[in-house]
Write a protein that holds these residues in place. Structure first.
Motif: not given
Lengths: 242, 198
Positions: B84-86, B138-142, B155-157
């Motif tokens: 997930v990126v901006e 797996e969701v990688i928060l970037a 929030y997303i986590a």
């Protein structure tokens, strides 16, 4: 043109301005809430870019007069409280309260101290629990007091008698606590809740719940009809996405 | 004074570009008209086609001229990982590093509680639907390492974990080739909190 040097400050909020600048709302002890333009703060190589974030203790210098000042320089000032998880959302909530309730240029040195201390406690908590709520309620109470709408918590405003821990009171937001004798049951609270709130010692679930109800209504009177966005976001996170 | 000649209109139009003031816009306009007419026509053509046809990928929301973007349509990407990126620029940056073989989800912004930018504006309903599809492990928060980026990641986590899916956050710390002396305090705090066994 006034020049003010090296004041302790926190950024409450920043938004992009022109191509590379930033408009910030800052909170300082001696000069209260300020609007500042940080020229070039969003340029790729700007050192200010990472510095002008909320919840970072800073020293700021600025020049100008009136409502919008020009940021001269900013540097780090002491240990950085690292807010994570729910504590981060709570931090946004504190910032929103300050943005909504403080007038620009009104100095609030004691409140600044409270804010700084609250952030440092928030940094200890990752998730919403009683400790975190206790910090928020304490801050809300002090904020109301600072802007001239402090709550009466030590006596029955009709009889003048001290609040009894085992008593039950109805809180009249215009005046203060009155011994509850039936009737309108809005904001009926335990005596011990009022005592605990006055002493910043909110240590059990009943007391916390009472304090939350009381402060929410008292704040709502000052905030007006526009809802707090940070609170909405928090509630969405907790209830939504089933 | 407004110049409504064709040249004046061109100069005014060029000023919508970031970092372009009146002086630079004028220089560009004169350059195109005096020295590079074919370039000007190509630019006009490319701009109008792109503005017309580039939309958002139905799967990851990045800018794309096709229903599915190149990365989402590619075979050989790992569908179990979702990063997930901006912004689309972040996708390009990660792709350049060639370390990641999974798919992306582009928020096109970040949560900003005080500006009223909430979950709907950054497409979290769509992300949730994607997670419920069951393919993602797996969701990688970037998201960026700004305060808003952190809040967005948190929030997303929370939402990801509620679904029993693994959520990870990219590491933050001292840049490669960086000297501690010149690293700011906030970054050092993160570097220490995120230290690991060697």
């Amino acid at each position: 043109m006034t020049r003010v040097a090296l004041q302790p400050a926190y950024v409450l909020h920043g938004k992009p301005y022109r191509d590379t600048s930033l408009l910030i709302e800052a909170f300082t002890p001696q000069h209260g809430r300020l609007g500042l333009v940080a020229r070039g703060a969003r340029a790729a190589k700007s050192r200010l870019r990472s510095l002008l974030q909320p919840f970072r203790p800073l020293l700021m210098s600025w020049i100008g007069r009136g409502d919008l000042l020009t940021l001269g320089a900013a540097e780090e000032h002491g240990a950085v409280p690292v807010l994570r998880g729910d504590a981060l959302l709570s931090g946004f909530y504190l910032n929103e309260l300050l943005l909504r309730l403080l007038q620009r240029h009104d100095p609030h040195p004691a409140l600044f101290g409270r804010y700084d201390a609250a952030l440092r406690v928030l940094a200890e908590y990752g998730h919403q629990d009683t400790g975190l709520q206790c910090v928020l309620r304490g801050f809300e109470r002090h904020l109301l007091q600072e802007i001239g709408y402090g709550l009466v918590l030590d006596r029955d405003v009709v009889t003048g008698l001290p609040i009894a821990a085992e008593g039950v009171y109805r809180y009249d937001l215009e005046r203060g606590p009155v011994r509850y004798a039936g009737g309108d049951a809005n904001l009926v609270l335990h005596g011990r809740s009022l005592i605990a709130l006055a002493g910043d010692a909110l240590d059990d679930a009943v007391v916390l719940r009472d304090a939350k109800r009381l402060l929410r209504e008292a704040l709502a009177r000052q905030l007006g009809p526009q809802p707090l966005r940070s609170r909405e976001l928090y509630n969405e996170l907790k209830d939504g996405f089933a | 004074m407004t110049d409504d000649s064709l040249i004046g209109q061109l100069v005014a139009a060029l000023r919508c570009l970031p970092g372009i003031g009146p002086k630079s816009a004028q220089r560009m306009a004169f350059h195109l008209l005096e020295r590079d007419r074919p370039g000007a026509r190509r630019l006009a053509q490319a701009l109008s086609v792109a503005a017309e046809r580039v939309g958002h990928c139905a799967s990851c929301r990045t800018l794309s001229e096709t229903e599915l973007c190149r990365l989402c349509a590619a075979s050989g990407r790992d569908h179990a990982q979702l990063c997930v990126v901006e912004s689309p620029a972040d996708v390009y940056a990660i792709e350049r590093s060639a370390t990641y073989r999974g798919l992306y989800f582009v928020l096109m912004g970040h949560l900003s509680p005080l500006d009223g930018i909430g979950q709907h504006e950054i497409g979290l309903d769509q992300l949730m639907a994607r997670l419920d599809g069951g393919e993602v492990g797996e969701v990688i928060l970037a998201t960026n390492s700004t305060i808003e980026g952190e809040a967005t990641a948190h929030y997303i986590a929370e939402m990801v974990r509620k679904r029993g899916i693994r959520a990870t956050r990219i590491a933050h710390g001292v840049p490669l080739g960086g000297e501690l002396e010149y690293v700011d305090g906030g970054t050092l705090v993160h570097a220490f909190v995120g230290r690991r066994e060697v």
